[in-house]
Write an enzyme that holds these catalytic residues in place. Sequence first.
Site, PDB file in Angstrom:
ATOM      1  N   ASN A 246     -85.010 -68.480 -20.954  1.00  0.00           N
ATOM      2  CA  ASN A 246     -85.995 -69.562 -20.163  1.00  0.00           C
ATOM      3  C   ASN A 246     -86.273 -69.359 -19.121  1.00  0.00           C
ATOM      4  O   ASN A 246     -86.704 -70.056 -18.042  1.00  0.00           O
ATOM      5  CB  ASN A 246     -85.021 -71.094 -20.396  1.00  0.00           C
ATOM      6  CG  ASN A 246     -84.463 -71.241 -21.651  1.00  0.00           C
ATOM      7  OD1 ASN A 246     -85.279 -70.944 -22.669  1.00  0.00           O
ATOM      8  ND2 ASN A 246     -83.479 -71.969 -21.670  1.00  0.00           N
ATOM      9  N   SER A 321     -83.274 -71.736 -26.796  1.00  0.00           N
ATOM     10  CA  SER A 321     -81.973 -72.002 -27.430  1.00  0.00           C
ATOM     11  C   SER A 321     -82.423 -72.816 -28.420  1.00  0.00           C
ATOM     12  O   SER A 321     -81.523 -72.885 -29.534  1.00  0.00           O
ATOM     13  CB  SER A 321     -80.917 -72.540 -26.557  1.00  0.00           C
ATOM     14  OG  SER A 321     -80.374 -71.533 -25.801  1.00  0.00           O
TER      15      SER A 321
END
Length: 634
Positions: A246, A321
């Site tokens: 991320n 995720s």
Amino acid sequence: MKYIVSIAISSVLLLSSLNTYEAKAESTHHVVVKIDEKNKELLKKYKILHSFDTIPVAEIEVSTSQLRELQSDSSVFEILPEYTYEISSDTISPSYKQLKALPSQVTPYTGKGVKVGILDTGIDTEHSDLLVRGGYCSLSSDCGTGVAYDDDNGHGTHVAGTIAALKNNSGIQGIAPNVELYAIKSLHQNGAGETFELIKGVEWAMANDIDILNLSVETDFDDRFFKEALDKAYASGMVIVAASGNDGDSKLTDTVRYPAKYDSVIGVSAITSSNTGWDRSTRGPSVEVSAPGVSILSTYPRNLDLEDGTQNGYFSQSGTSMAAPHVTGVLALYKERFPNISNVKLRQLLQVTATDLGATGRDEVFGYGVATYEPVITEIPFLDSTVSNGQIMLSLQNKDAVSSWKLIENGEPLKEVASAKWELYRPAGTYSFNFTYVMKNGDAMTEKVNVILKNPAFTDLNKSQWFASHVSYLYFKEQMNGYKDGSFKPSNQITRAEAVALLGRAMNLNGEERVTSFKDVGSGNFASGYIQSAFEKGILSGFPDGSFKPSQAVTRAEMAILIQNAFLFPSDPNKLLSFTDMNTGMASYEAIQALVQQGITRGVSTTQFQPHAEMTRSTYSVFLARAQNPKIFK
């Protein structure tokens, strides 16, 4: 005549009058009213449709005017309000539509039988929308005091819901709600874990035959020991999916984090609901596919669900995720659909069915594109297989892209029953095949295919016995069964009654127990129906004294006569038998001659047939299977 006409006219007038009256009739209404001792008598003036046993209410039918009366005077009857109820249902994430993985699009596949491991912070084992089959905690500390792999962070539970939330008319539904879900707790409460803890988790997944491992974990470091463990898991046949990270930066060319960066791992980037790249998602050449990862609603431990003000066990989060489990869910659907293809081929299916986004072909933002479930796959050749009791069916799909092929077992090529189709019969066990083919462009490929059969699982039958495939065929056809103790008893003699019963099942004869034409076969004999049906069709005749001798062992000669009378195989009378113990004057000669020429039976040696030798359950199975399907068993 005038009288009759007058009546007719009167009838017309009457009917017309009735029609006018019906058009003006009051509507009727069904209402539920409360009843007590005061109004029981008043209730009789209405049409009672139903009285309830458990509560003091009744459903009545009233006219419009009566309804107005009841509504105007509530002291007579209290009209109870009625509410409309709808069936409860699971919430289906709109993100599934981007994957073409809505339940209606992937039916009948739900991930059934596919073992999915979530290597993460654990999974909430008490969540009503998740069924955790088992798991493992690899942490040196912080394992749960109750269930060791329970989730004390929330991350693993959120990942699990996207994949496997149950179809139970409550909460949400995962992409593959019927997978076998396993929690591998390798991250602490703070969401971090050490190398050796993650490696132990991967080893547990390998030891427990996990099909797909989801890793929504990331690090900046190239951990060669963790890489080695993942490479071994991939080499063992496991599919590994990981979040790409991320920490996206549009100014940098490669921001993908480990382990998504490893060749043995499918790296997943995140996209928005409008199929654009999420600005925080990493990018780089290791991105293999993308999936929705922004504001994804999924399961969450109720005791940790404190931020959105609902504490209902569901929570929205964003990140790669959240994207990775979407891909794991799609892979689980493909794995159920093609249970025996290799993890390499499964990965290839994911690539060719992805919906291309961004630059044409694979790019560093979306990889091959958004992971997509496709009901029809035409892009690559692959070996499809179906397995049932005793039977393995394999077929090459999209064979037009292939110039040649072979399916090899134990170093020997297997015979095709049709072009690029194989039909095999085996007892319970694990079977490995090498599928080799040459693409039209000249590329030579080899794939390993493993197939597991659970039946027939007789205690005294194994794949090394020469008759095992024949017995398995009869088991598949529901013609031959074992004994209550789980055995098959292949060396047991087979009686004349048993032989006819088996043949009767093969010929679809009427097996209903009944009176027969033989003095020693009563209506209570288990084979009486088959024996009588075979007699009526001229397949058998019995002995001159009117008996059949149902308990007598059947001989090889009798077997030949029975099978030939049933199947009527053609033969050449000029091709004489070479057996020294046979001659043309024997009643069984022509039958044996036909079966030998058709490859249904062989002698015990080149010179001996032994027509009077008694048959066993195994040898009779061989002859009957060959007679029914000579193409496979010759």
